[in-house]
Motif scaffolding. Structure first.
Motif, mmCIF file in Angstrom:
data_model
loop_
_atom_site.group_PDB
_atom_site.id
_atom_site.type_symbol
_atom_site.label_atom_id
_atom_site.label_comp_id
_atom_site.label_asym_id
_atom_site.label_seq_id
_atom_site.Cartn_x
_atom_site.Cartn_y
_atom_site.Cartn_z
ATOM 1 N N GLU A 71 18.930 7.964 12.723
ATOM 2 C CA GLU A 71 18.877 7.698 11.283
ATOM 3 C C GLU A 71 18.670 6.213 11.016
ATOM 4 O O GLU A 71 17.888 5.829 10.148
ATOM 5 N N ALA A 72 19.346 5.369 11.776
ATOM 6 C CA ALA A 72 19.178 3.924 11.612
ATOM 7 C C ALA A 72 17.748 3.509 11.925
ATOM 8 O O ALA A 72 17.151 2.708 11.202
ATOM 9 N N ARG A 73 17.187 4.071 12.991
ATOM 10 C CA ARG A 73 15.799 3.753 13.341
ATOM 11 C C ARG A 73 14.833 4.251 12.269
ATOM 12 O O ARG A 73 13.866 3.567 11.915
ATOM 13 N N ARG A 74 15.093 5.437 11.725
ATOM 14 C CA ARG A 74 14.232 5.979 10.664
ATOM 15 C C ARG A 74 14.274 5.071 9.438
ATOM 16 O O ARG A 74 13.243 4.745 8.868
ATOM 17 N N ARG A 75 15.466 4.639 9.059
ATOM 18 C CA ARG A 75 15.608 3.792 7.881
ATOM 19 C C ARG A 75 14.946 2.433 8.028
ATOM 20 O O ARG A 75 14.468 1.857 7.072
ATOM 21 N N HIS A 76 14.956 1.935 9.262
ATOM 22 C CA HIS A 76 14.457 0.590 9.475
ATOM 23 C C HIS A 76 13.077 0.579 10.159
ATOM 24 O O HIS A 76 12.624 -0.482 10.597
ATOM 25 N N GLY A 77 12.450 1.751 10.222
ATOM 26 C CA GLY A 77 11.081 1.832 10.732
ATOM 27 C C GLY A 77 10.928 1.488 12.199
ATOM 28 O O GLY A 77 9.896 0.969 12.607
ATOM 29 N N ARG A 78 11.954 1.743 12.972
ATOM 30 C CA ARG A 78 11.881 1.466 14.410
ATOM 31 C C ARG A 78 11.948 2.777 15.174
ATOM 32 O O ARG A 78 12.571 3.720 14.763
ATOM 33 N N SER A 79 11.281 2.792 16.314
ATOM 34 C CA SER A 79 11.324 4.016 17.116
ATOM 35 C C SER A 79 12.093 3.836 18.387
ATOM 36 O O SER A 79 12.546 2.818 18.750
#
Length: 79
Positions: A71-79
């Motif tokens: 979820e954190a990666r999704r929110r911050h555009g990181r994979s």
């Protein structure tokens, strides 16, 4: 509140910073500045400790660490 005289060693740069803050009017003396900073840090620590205790007392959320990270990666555009 009773006062206690204590001698502490500080780096010269720290003493210069303290003197600059006192000269700028942020405190009436070195002792007042240090006492204020210590009191503020102690309050922050108490608030942090209380938040940790509240979190532990609330129990598990049922969300896994992997889900939180995704979820954190999704929110911050990181994979």
């Amino acid at each position: 509140m009773a006062t206690v005289l204590k001698t502490i060693e500080l780096p010269a740069e720290t003493v210069a910073d303290i003197d600059t803050l006192v000269s700028a009017g942020h405190a009436s003396s070195r002792a007042a500045l240090v006492a204020g900073l210590v009191a503020r840090q102690a309050e922050r620590q108490r608030a942090f400790d209380a938040a940790i205790e509240e979190g532990l007392a609330s129990g598990s959320s049922g969300v896994t660490l992997e889900e939180i990270l995704a979820e954190a990666r999704r929110r911050h555009g990181r994979s």
